[in-house]
Design a protein around this motif. Structure first.
Motif, mmCIF file in Angstrom:
data_model
loop_
_atom_site.group_PDB
_atom_site.id
_atom_site.type_symbol
_atom_site.label_atom_id
_atom_site.label_comp_id
_atom_site.label_asym_id
_atom_site.label_seq_id
_atom_site.Cartn_x
_atom_site.Cartn_y
_atom_site.Cartn_z
ATOM 1 N N ASP A 47 -110.047 -57.766 -19.955
ATOM 2 C CA ASP A 47 -108.970 -56.809 -19.712
ATOM 3 C C ASP A 47 -109.304 -55.740 -18.685
ATOM 4 O OD1 ASP A 47 -107.194 -58.058 -21.470
ATOM 5 O OD2 ASP A 47 -108.075 -57.030 -23.188
ATOM 6 N N TRP A 48 -110.352 -55.979 -17.897
ATOM 7 C CA TRP A 48 -110.623 -55.081 -16.771
ATOM 8 C C TRP A 48 -111.350 -55.860 -15.701
ATOM 9 C CZ3 TRP A 48 -115.385 -53.125 -14.875
ATOM 10 C CH2 TRP A 48 -116.521 -53.492 -15.600
ATOM 11 N N ARG A 56 -109.166 -52.319 -12.053
ATOM 12 C CA ARG A 56 -107.885 -52.540 -12.728
ATOM 13 C C ARG A 56 -108.178 -52.711 -14.203
ATOM 14 N NH1 ARG A 56 -103.606 -56.196 -10.940
ATOM 15 N NH2 ARG A 56 -104.684 -57.695 -12.242
ATOM 16 N N ARG A 58 -106.164 -53.698 -18.080
ATOM 17 C CA ARG A 58 -104.955 -54.147 -18.774
ATOM 18 C C ARG A 58 -104.869 -53.417 -20.108
ATOM 19 N NH1 ARG A 58 -104.277 -60.302 -18.999
ATOM 20 N NH2 ARG A 58 -106.273 -60.111 -20.025
ATOM 21 N N TYR A 60 -102.146 -52.809 -23.286
ATOM 22 C CA TYR A 60 -100.907 -53.216 -23.942
ATOM 23 C C TYR A 60 -100.157 -54.267 -23.123
ATOM 24 C CZ TYR A 60 -102.256 -48.886 -26.142
ATOM 25 O OH TYR A 60 -102.983 -47.888 -26.756
ATOM 26 N N GLY A 61 -100.921 -55.189 -22.500
ATOM 27 C CA GLY A 61 -100.333 -56.305 -21.785
ATOM 28 C C GLY A 61 -99.935 -56.023 -20.342
ATOM 29 N N GLN A 62 -100.142 -54.804 -19.855
ATOM 30 C CA GLN A 62 -99.780 -54.465 -18.478
ATOM 31 C C GLN A 62 -101.019 -54.056 -17.693
ATOM 32 O OE1 GLN A 62 -96.746 -51.460 -18.106
ATOM 33 N NE2 GLN A 62 -97.055 -51.251 -15.915
ATOM 34 N N TRP A 63 -101.155 -54.585 -16.467
ATOM 35 C CA TRP A 63 -102.267 -54.221 -15.597
ATOM 36 C C TRP A 63 -101.977 -52.903 -14.894
ATOM 37 C CZ3 TRP A 63 -107.011 -56.111 -15.466
ATOM 38 C CH2 TRP A 63 -107.232 -57.379 -16.018
ATOM 39 N N TRP A 64 -103.003 -52.038 -14.827
ATOM 40 C CA TRP A 64 -102.919 -50.746 -14.157
ATOM 41 C C TRP A 64 -104.052 -50.650 -13.146
ATOM 42 C CZ3 TRP A 64 -99.268 -47.039 -15.130
ATOM 43 C CH2 TRP A 64 -98.445 -47.265 -16.242
ATOM 44 N N ASP A 65 -103.738 -50.184 -11.942
ATOM 45 C CA ASP A 65 -104.786 -49.841 -10.988
ATOM 46 C C ASP A 65 -105.349 -48.495 -11.419
ATOM 47 O OD1 ASP A 65 -104.485 -52.088 -9.321
ATOM 48 O OD2 ASP A 65 -102.812 -51.137 -8.271
#
Length: 109
Positions: A47-48, A56, A58, A60-65
């Motif tokens: 998840d990263w 990046r 992840r 809760y299911g969403q990827w964030w920069d």
């Protein structure tokens, strides 16, 4: 969602390692203090990622920069990747992630 946030946040700091309390409390990024250890979320390896010179994550299911100023530079005493998300609150409850305040990478696997 609240139960999920509470469960994940508890995993960021192992209560069996009280010697890390001061270290957690002292963490800050270019965005400011990372708050208390209860606000961090331990992030599993899938998840990263490191991408394009940054990170990046992840949540809760969403990827964030991860904003470059949110990255904590220094030793990670836990050995785990931790993100400190900023939430939008609705009726006093966290509704969604809006930003990443702090991020400390762990070992890449």
């Amino acid at each position: 969602m609240v139960l999920l946030v509470s469960h994940l946040a508890a995993n960021a700091h192992d209560p069996n390692r009280p010697e890390l309390n001061h270290w957690f409390e002292s963490l800050k990024s270019g965005k400011g203090p990372c708050c208390s250890n209860a606000d961090g979320i331990a992030v599993a390896s899938p998840d990263w990622e490191s991408k394009g010179g940054g990170y990046r994550v992840r949540l809760y299911g969403q990827w964030w920069d991860v904003p470059p100023e949110a990255v904590i530079v220094g030793p990670n005493l836990t050995g785990r990747t931790i993100a400190w998300p900023v939430y939008e609150y609705i009726d006093g409850m966290p509704a969604r992630v809006t930003d990443i305040r702090c991020f400390i990478p762990g070992p890449m696997m």
